[in-house]
Design a protein around this motif. Sequence first.
Motif, PDB file in Angstrom:
ATOM      1  N   LEU A 147     -13.264   8.041  -6.315  1.00  0.00           N
ATOM      2  CA  LEU A 147     -12.790   7.240  -7.696  1.00  0.00           C
ATOM      3  C   LEU A 147     -12.181   6.072  -7.165  1.00  0.00           C
ATOM      4  CD1 LEU A 147     -12.242   7.060 -10.881  1.00  0.00           C
ATOM      5  CD2 LEU A 147      -9.788   8.222 -10.088  1.00  0.00           C
ATOM      6  N   HIS A 148     -12.423   4.834  -7.816  1.00  0.00           N
ATOM      7  CA  HIS A 148     -11.802   3.630  -7.545  1.00  0.00           C
ATOM      8  C   HIS A 148     -11.863   2.697  -8.807  1.00  0.00           C
ATOM      9  CE1 HIS A 148     -11.108   0.229  -4.960  1.00  0.00           C
ATOM     10  NE2 HIS A 148     -12.019  -0.515  -5.659  1.00  0.00           N
ATOM     11  N   PRO A 150       0.687  -1.247  -0.004  1.00  0.00           N
ATOM     12  CA  PRO A 150      -0.065  -0.053  -0.001  1.00  0.00           C
ATOM     13  C   PRO A 150       0.763   1.246  -0.120  1.00  0.00           C
ATOM     14  CG  PRO A 150       0.155  -0.795   2.122  1.00  0.00           C
ATOM     15  CD  PRO A 150       0.817  -1.809   1.327  1.00  0.00           C
ATOM     16  N   HIS A 151       0.355   2.313  -0.693  1.00  0.00           N
ATOM     17  CA  HIS A 151       0.941   3.553  -0.891  1.00  0.00           C
ATOM     18  C   HIS A 151       0.036   4.657  -0.762  1.00  0.00           C
ATOM     19  CE1 HIS A 151       5.055   2.013  -1.682  1.00  0.00           C
ATOM     20  NE2 HIS A 151       4.298   1.360  -2.768  1.00  0.00           N
ATOM     21  N   ILE A 152       0.200   5.711   0.086  1.00  0.00           N
ATOM     22  CA  ILE A 152      -0.788   6.704   0.369  1.00  0.00           C
ATOM     23  C   ILE A 152      -0.250   8.090  -0.108  1.00  0.00           C
ATOM     24  CG2 ILE A 152      -2.367   8.057   1.653  1.00  0.00           C
ATOM     25  CD1 ILE A 152      -2.646   5.500   3.243  1.00  0.00           C
ATOM     26  N   VAL A 153      -0.768   8.812  -1.071  1.00  0.00           N
ATOM     27  CA  VAL A 153      -0.192   9.960  -1.389  1.00  0.00           C
ATOM     28  C   VAL A 153      -1.234  11.231  -1.026  1.00  0.00           C
ATOM     29  CG1 VAL A 153       0.138  11.903  -3.235  1.00  0.00           C
ATOM     30  CG2 VAL A 153       0.902   9.235  -3.337  1.00  0.00           C
ATOM     31  N   HIS A 154      -1.082  11.999   0.104  1.00  0.00           N
ATOM     32  CA  HIS A 154      -1.764  13.330   0.478  1.00  0.00           C
ATOM     33  C   HIS A 154      -1.915  14.345  -0.498  1.00  0.00           C
ATOM     34  CE1 HIS A 154      -2.501  10.948   4.154  1.00  0.00           C
ATOM     35  NE2 HIS A 154      -0.983  10.829   4.286  1.00  0.00           N
ATOM     36  N   THR A 212      -7.457   4.367  -5.615  1.00  0.00           N
ATOM     37  CA  THR A 212      -8.692   4.859  -4.843  1.00  0.00           C
ATOM     38  C   THR A 212      -8.442   6.257  -4.572  1.00  0.00           C
ATOM     39  OG1 THR A 212      -9.285   2.646  -4.045  1.00  0.00           O
ATOM     40  CG2 THR A 212     -10.279   4.494  -2.990  1.00  0.00           C
ATOM     41  N   VAL A 213      -9.433   7.342  -4.985  1.00  0.00           N
ATOM     42  CA  VAL A 213      -9.389   8.598  -4.479  1.00  0.00           C
ATOM     43  C   VAL A 213     -10.223   8.663  -3.305  1.00  0.00           C
ATOM     44  CG1 VAL A 213      -9.366  11.078  -4.976  1.00  0.00           C
ATOM     45  CG2 VAL A 213      -8.539   9.289  -6.510  1.00  0.00           C
ATOM     46  N   LEU A 214      -9.856   9.235  -1.935  1.00  0.00           N
ATOM     47  CA  LEU A 214     -10.912   9.439  -1.069  1.00  0.00           C
ATOM     48  C   LEU A 214     -10.717  10.857  -0.613  1.00  0.00           C
ATOM     49  CD1 LEU A 214     -10.036   6.636   1.559  1.00  0.00           C
ATOM     50  CD2 LEU A 214     -12.066   6.699  -0.052  1.00  0.00           C
ATOM     51  N   VAL A 215     -12.106  11.500  -0.458  1.00  0.00           N
ATOM     52  CA  VAL A 215     -12.080  12.841  -0.392  1.00  0.00           C
ATOM     53  C   VAL A 215     -12.686  13.070   1.464  1.00  0.00           C
ATOM     54  CG1 VAL A 215     -12.009  13.614  -2.387  1.00  0.00           C
ATOM     55  CG2 VAL A 215     -14.123  13.313  -1.303  1.00  0.00           C
ATOM     56  N   HIS A 216     -12.452  14.217   1.902  1.00  0.00           N
ATOM     57  CA  HIS A 216     -13.021  14.437   3.334  1.00  0.00           C
ATOM     58  C   HIS A 216     -14.277  15.411   3.184  1.00  0.00           C
ATOM     59  CE1 HIS A 216     -13.169  15.272   7.703  1.00  0.00           C
ATOM     60  NE2 HIS A 216     -12.761  14.176   7.767  1.00  0.00           N
ATOM     61  N   ARG A 217     -15.277  14.950   3.451  1.00  0.00           N
ATOM     62  CA  ARG A 217     -16.449  15.874   3.394  1.00  0.00           C
ATOM     63  C   ARG A 217     -17.668  15.410   4.475  1.00  0.00           C
ATOM     64  NH1 ARG A 217     -18.359  15.483  -3.060  1.00  0.00           N
ATOM     65  NH2 ARG A 217     -16.316  16.488  -4.055  1.00  0.00           N
ATOM     66  N   THR A 226      -7.769  15.464   0.646  1.00  0.00           N
ATOM     67  CA  THR A 226      -7.942  14.347  -0.538  1.00  0.00           C
ATOM     68  C   THR A 226      -6.668  13.472  -0.442  1.00  0.00           C
ATOM     69  OG1 THR A 226      -8.846  16.058  -2.100  1.00  0.00           O
ATOM     70  CG2 THR A 226      -7.974  13.916  -3.091  1.00  0.00           C
ATOM     71  N   ALA A 227      -6.861  12.277  -0.564  1.00  0.00           N
ATOM     72  CA  ALA A 227      -5.918  11.112  -0.312  1.00  0.00           C
ATOM     73  C   ALA A 227      -6.015  10.173  -1.553  1.00  0.00           C
ATOM     74  CB  ALA A 227      -5.832  10.525   0.895  1.00  0.00           C
ATOM     75  N   VAL A 228      -4.953   9.909  -2.132  1.00  0.00           N
ATOM     76  CA  VAL A 228      -4.862   8.743  -3.153  1.00  0.00           C
ATOM     77  C   VAL A 228      -4.295   7.587  -2.676  1.00  0.00           C
ATOM     78  CG1 VAL A 228      -4.223   8.006  -5.378  1.00  0.00           C
ATOM     79  CG2 VAL A 228      -4.657  10.582  -4.774  1.00  0.00           C
ATOM     80  N   LEU A 229      -4.840   6.595  -2.454  1.00  0.00           N
ATOM     81  CA  LEU A 229      -4.316   5.331  -2.126  1.00  0.00           C
ATOM     82  C   LEU A 229      -4.175   4.030  -3.194  1.00  0.00           C
ATOM     83  CD1 LEU A 229      -6.244   6.497   0.032  1.00  0.00           C
ATOM     84  CD2 LEU A 229      -6.441   4.344   1.257  1.00  0.00           C
ATOM     85  N   THR A 230      -2.952   3.573  -3.346  1.00  0.00           N
ATOM     86  CA  THR A 230      -2.739   2.480  -4.226  1.00  0.00           C
ATOM     87  C   THR A 230      -2.430   1.259  -3.451  1.00  0.00           C
ATOM     88  OG1 THR A 230      -0.412   3.285  -4.533  1.00  0.00           O
ATOM     89  CG2 THR A 230      -2.021   4.235  -6.063  1.00  0.00           C
ATOM     90  N   HIS A 231      -2.561   0.085  -4.123  1.00  0.00           N
ATOM     91  CA  HIS A 231      -2.005  -1.132  -3.788  1.00  0.00           C
ATOM     92  C   HIS A 231      -2.403  -1.966  -4.671  1.00  0.00           C
ATOM     93  CE1 HIS A 231      -6.535  -1.267  -2.539  1.00  0.00           C
ATOM     94  NE2 HIS A 231      -6.276  -2.533  -2.677  1.00  0.00           N
ATOM     95  N   ARG A 232      -1.487  -3.205  -4.260  1.00  0.00           N
ATOM     96  CA  ARG A 232      -1.934  -4.346  -5.221  1.00  0.00           C
ATOM     97  C   ARG A 232      -2.884  -5.286  -4.514  1.00  0.00           C
ATOM     98  NH1 ARG A 232      -0.369  -4.690 -10.400  1.00  0.00           N
ATOM     99  NH2 ARG A 232      -0.894  -6.945 -10.235  1.00  0.00           N
ATOM    100  N   ALA A 233      -3.429  -6.146  -5.128  1.00  0.00           N
ATOM    101  CA  ALA A 233      -4.579  -7.026  -4.603  1.00  0.00           C
ATOM    102  C   ALA A 233      -4.878  -8.321  -5.371  1.00  0.00           C
ATOM    103  CB  ALA A 233      -5.929  -6.253  -4.398  1.00  0.00           C
TER     104      ALA A 233
END
Length: 239
Positions: free
Chosen positions: A234-235, A188-192, A221-226, A197-204
């Motif tokens: 986005l996934h 897993p990797h996370i880019v803030h 995956t893009v997660l936003v704080h609302r 907003t955070a972008v999460l990437t991983h292998r699965a």
Amino acid sequence: MTEANVAVEVEVDPATAFDLFTRDIAAWWRADRSLWGETEGELRFENGALMQGDTEVGRVSTWEPGPRLAFSYGPPGVDPAERTDVEVRFEAVRGGTRVVVRHGGWEKANWAGLLAGFARHSLERMLLARLGDFLDAIAEGNVEFFERNLTDEAMLIFPGEGNTYTKAQCVAAMVDHPVYHKYELTDPHIVHIGESTAVLTHRATVMHEQHERPMSVAVSTVLVHRDGEWRLALHQWTQ
């Protein structure tokens, strides 16, 4: 006597914050430097002691998972009687936990920097757990979870022709979505991107009843704080 007082708020409950602070201390505390500015090994709590590499640098005096942690701390080789005292309180607040550190007898505290690292680590653990919430919702057939936790403009993109979904299409598909028998997340990797907003990437490696064999995918995956929650915008799976 000089005393350092520093606080930070994190988006996890007090028990989880305590666990991340203690169990994951090597992940958020800079491994190449102690508070004393010396190059040493990784920190860990072990059998009532605070260890740095193979050397004891402190002793735990209070271990109350959730509300409070207290321990002594000093550089390797210092007389234990000359160690300074650290108290950490984990106070429940709206939306998470306020972590308060008091370090007595300390003149050049770097706790602000250390707690910033702890806050970042806590956020990353929470975001990864957030992905697990979506898998749990699929297993439970919880359509309402997807209605609440996808942004209105959300897009979900999967391998194969015609496998791009809007929020409405995704919610409709969740009604009879097969449960995953296998979902192994690695690397897993996370880019803030800013604070919301955070972008999460991983292998699965994934498999459900409609798969003949496990599928290996790269996931973004893009997660936003609302409205006080981290929601999926986005996934995308890529083979």
